[in-house]
Design an enzyme around this catalytic site. Sequence first.
Site, PDB file in Angstrom:
ATOM      1  CG  HIS A  96      -1.878   1.151   1.269  1.00  0.00           C
ATOM      2  ND1 HIS A  96      -3.166   1.005   1.723  1.00  0.00           N
ATOM      3  CD2 HIS A  96      -1.772   2.451   0.901  1.00  0.00           C
ATOM      4  CE1 HIS A  96      -3.805   2.164   1.635  1.00  0.00           C
ATOM      5  NE2 HIS A  96      -2.965   3.061   1.143  1.00  0.00           N
ATOM      6  CB  ALA A 127      -5.002  12.864   6.147  1.00  0.00           C
ATOM      7  CG  HIS A 164      -9.980   4.296   3.436  1.00  0.00           C
ATOM      8  ND1 HIS A 164      -8.820   5.049   3.475  1.00  0.00           N
ATOM      9  CD2 HIS A 164     -10.747   4.752   4.460  1.00  0.00           C
ATOM     10  CE1 HIS A 164      -8.898   5.921   4.474  1.00  0.00           C
ATOM     11  NE2 HIS A 164     -10.061   5.755   5.085  1.00  0.00           N
ATOM     12  CG  ASP A 199      -1.771   4.877   3.900  1.00  0.00           C
ATOM     13  OD1 ASP A 199      -1.859   5.213   2.703  1.00  0.00           O
ATOM     14  OD2 ASP A 199      -2.552   5.297   4.765  1.00  0.00           O
ATOM     15  CG  HIS A 234      -1.102   7.068  -1.221  1.00  0.00           C
ATOM     16  ND1 HIS A 234      -2.337   7.171  -1.820  1.00  0.00           N
ATOM     17  CD2 HIS A 234      -1.309   6.430  -0.039  1.00  0.00           C
ATOM     18  CE1 HIS A 234      -3.257   6.622  -1.034  1.00  0.00           C
ATOM     19  NE2 HIS A 234      -2.656   6.172   0.056  1.00  0.00           N
ATOM     20  CG  LEU A 235       4.384   5.321  -5.783  1.00  0.00           C
ATOM     21  CD1 LEU A 235       4.806   4.381  -6.906  1.00  0.00           C
ATOM     22  CD2 LEU A 235       5.534   5.520  -4.797  1.00  0.00           C
TER      23      LEU A 235
END
Length: 348
Positions: free
Chosen positions: A17, A267, A140, A251, A19-20
């Site tokens: 998990h 966030a 999620h 994450d 985020h790029l």
Amino acid sequence: MTAPSQVLKIRRPDDWHVHLRDGDMLKTVVPYTSEIYGRAIVMPNLASPITTVDAAIAYRQRILDAVPAGHDFTPLMTCYLTDSLDADELERGFHEGVFTAAKLYPANATTNSSHGVTSVDAIMPVLERMEKLGMPLLVHGEVTHADVDIFDREARFIDTVMEPLRQRLTALKVVFEHITTKDAAQYVRDGNDYLAATITPQHLMFNRNDMLVGGIRPHLYCLPILKRNIHQQALRELVASGFTRAFLGTDSAPHSRHRKETSCGCAGCFNAPSALGSYAAVFEEMNALAHFEAFCSLNGPQFYGLPVNTGWVELVRDEQQIPENIALADDSLVPFLAGETVRWSVKK
């Protein structure tokens, strides 16, 4: 008394998990993941969500273009589920090896989730197709109703969404992502082989006191939000037990400094630079290093039906300081644990 280990050698891990982002941010953050992990499940919540095969192929190429020479890294792409998503498009992407999984964001649960699903019923034909395909659903797990307290969103989701969904689609593979509560830990532990969970380093290391006592620490603010200590302890006990359906999912979620340190901050914790060493520290504190490799490198591939990576990674007991910030083109990025000294680091 046995001296503590100075080196941890494990199979090359995966991040299930991450985020790029895109653009300049992507170019900055990708190397921190590609240097350490063999594969990563890439979240699809860009400003324009990844909802088609062509969009996923193009995004995958942008990621690969940002991977430095010498890094052996495979991004695993995901499809952003919407109320109007075409099940045939999803199936085509899965069969062509473009989509590894699909992501369910409840509408407005987190960053760039306004396009998310308004109700499970709205996407039931898509979920039924996924069940037949054996395609994992990444969830999620928070309700977003205005009357539900933010600290109760996850527990309420289990009762009102997750359990009814799994009762309806009993063979659907589900990853309950970034779990944060004892409720979720117990739910996953009690589940069958079709249910797994990822856990972040911040939810293992910290609780809401760390974020709120003595001043607000915006770089610990993420969603799902940090919970009270009893929930943190439940997560630590779950991973320390050697439970095989929990695995590494950082994450890691970068935001520029000015978007974090503001009156209405975003966030997300950018933990990619220090996550693996952070997990090692937690497992060591729990006297559970025997289960560290499985959590990082074995449990995820087993659930996804993928081979274990062939390479190896070494962590060394070598105190290092995390940088205060990382330069961006027109701002900076404050990493998780910025300025702090960590005791485990990846051997370069």
